[in-house]
Design a protein around this motif. Structure first.
Motif, short mmCIF file in Angstrom:
data_model
loop_
_atom_site.label_atom_id
_atom_site.label_comp_id
_atom_site.label_asym_id
_atom_site.label_seq_id
_atom_site.Cartn_x
_atom_site.Cartn_y
_atom_site.Cartn_z
N GLY A 357 -2.26 6.28 2.61
CA GLY A 357 -2.40 5.26 1.56
C GLY A 357 -2.19 3.83 2.04
O GLY A 357 -1.97 2.94 1.21
N TRP A 358 -2.31 3.60 3.37
CA TRP A 358 -2.06 2.25 3.89
C TRP A 358 -3.02 1.23 3.27
O TRP A 358 -2.60 0.13 2.89
N TRP A 359 -4.29 1.58 3.16
CA TRP A 359 -5.27 0.62 2.63
C TRP A 359 -4.98 0.29 1.17
O TRP A 359 -5.11 -0.86 0.73
N GLN A 360 -4.57 1.30 0.39
CA GLN A 360 -4.27 1.06 -1.01
C GLN A 360 -3.07 0.12 -1.15
O GLN A 360 -3.07 -0.81 -1.97
N ASP A 361 -2.03 0.37 -0.34
CA ASP A 361 -0.85 -0.49 -0.37
C ASP A 361 -1.22 -1.91 0.05
O ASP A 361 -0.79 -2.89 -0.56
#
Length: 395
Positions: A357-361
């Motif tokens: 979920g790095w991109w979402q964060d």
């Protein structure tokens, strides 16, 4: 403009890179300027102390306090670039900002008292400037400090205080003369965050983390000896220390190049009509546009560093760089989520989320960069008026 580095600086860069590989406290798993989780604080305190002890932080401090004033002016940028490139934690807190104020405006007693504890990270500092109605217009602050004998009594509220929950000391601006002009009558203080009357309330953000805090002052007593500079001269103290805090610009180029590399990796992994997304012309065109902006940003960073190093920086350089960086950063993160298709709705903690979920964060956090350090709308006005000499906006 800084386009390449002499051999001695490249040797210094390799030295820093080796040091980081040996001593860094692990990978920083979230984008942006984030507060560590409590269980990480001890390791990051030790890491910060090591950076100072090795001479990689506080480079421009007086020699008697551990600095190397004869060092090449680009060394501080190299350190920040390499920490960012390694995706590890920078020094925790606002110690470097407070140190700049104490070195220039503090008393000898304050320098001897505070600077060694900043270097060993015995004290983590936070910045107590912004208020609910004084963010982009910092001079509108209303937190009051009234003199009572050898103390000042402070009442008011601060907000967006990064690392407030971890801080031992605070670099505080408060109004000591309500009858003075807007930018006058403000005083800078060093405040012990354990003083009775201080309440710290973490703010839960859209990312799910608590990087910022509200800080309330209710009859907080600060010794008069903790005034930094002269009473009523806090605006000058604050602006000068912010002007010394230039190394953050170095992270902007490296951070975006790293994100672009990650985006290329994601595009190679994702499928568009059963083919790698990188084989899709629309995807390549979108990434190509973002890449162009990323490398223009790198050129802006290099130009700003060169001007800072030579003492020829211009009034709008910092504002221009911050606006450009923050908007590219947002668009990169947004495209990283878009490229995932329906998987883009997954978030950190979901076992199916790409890159945990790095991109979402990063996407949720990216709006913060357009506000922190001055809202982009306000900075555009400053660029127009101070950088381009256009007529002032009607007041």
């Amino acid at each position: 403009m800084r386009l390449d580095s002499p051999a001695e600086l490249e040797a210094f860069r390799q030295q820093v890179r080796t040091f980081i590989a040996e001593h860094a406290p692990g990978r920083k798993t979230r984008a942006g300027v984030r507060a560590p989780e409590p269980e990480l604080m001890q390791a990051i305190r030790e890491w910060t102390a090591r950076l100072y002890a090795a001479g990689y932080l506080g480079i421009d401090w007086p020699a008697e306090y551990g600095g190397r004033p004869d060092a090449h002016p680009l060394e501080q940028f190299i350190v920040v670039e390499e920490i960012t490139r390694a995706r590890t934690w920078p020094a925790v807190g606002a110690g470097t900002l407070a140190a700049a104020a104490i070195i220039e405006f503090g008393t000898d007693e304050q320098r001897a008292r505070f600077l060694p504890r900043i270097r060993t990270c015995a004290d983590v500092w936070c910045q107590l400037f912004s208020e609910p109605d004084a963010g982009s217009d910092l001079a509108a602050l209303t937190t009051r400090a009234r003199r009572e004998g050898e103390e000042f009594v402070v009442d008011g509220q601060k907000v967006w205080t990064t690392n407030g929950q971890h801080a031992d000391m605070g670099y505080l601006l408060a109004r000591t003369d309500s009858g003075a002009a807007k930018h006058k009558g403000i005083t800078a203080f060093a405040v012990d965050m354990r003083t009775p009357g201080i309440a710290i309330r973490p703010l839960r953000e859209i990312t799910g983390t608590t990087d910022f805090n509200e800080v309330f002052f209710d009859g907080v007593r600060i010794p008069a000896e903790n005034v930094i500079g002269k009473v009523g001269d806090g605006w000058r103290v604050a602006m000068s220390s912010l002007g010394h805090e230039r190394s953050g610009v170095a992270a902007r180029g490296v951070e975006l190049v790293a994100a672009l590399d990650d985006l290329l990796g994601l595009a190679a992994e994702r499928k568009v009509e059963d083919r790698p997304a990188l084989e899709d012309s629309a995807t390549r065109q979108a990434i190509g546009e973002l890449a162009t902006r990323v490398y223009v940003n790198t050129a802006i960073v290099n130009m700003a560093q060169s001007r800072m190093a030579s003492g020829t920086h211009r009034p709008a350089d910092a504002q221009l760089g911050k606006v450009f960086f923050s908007e590219i950063n947002h668009d990169l993160a947004a495209y990283g989520v878009e490229l995932q298709g329906v998987d883009g709705i997954l978030a950190e903690g979901d076992p199916e989320a790409l890159s945990d979920g790095w991109w979402q964060d990063a996407h949720l956090y990216s709006r913060a960069y357009t506000i922190a350090g001055g809202a982009n709308e306000v900075l555009r006005t400053q660029i127009a008026e101070r950088g381009l000499g256009l007529p002032r906006e009607p007041r």
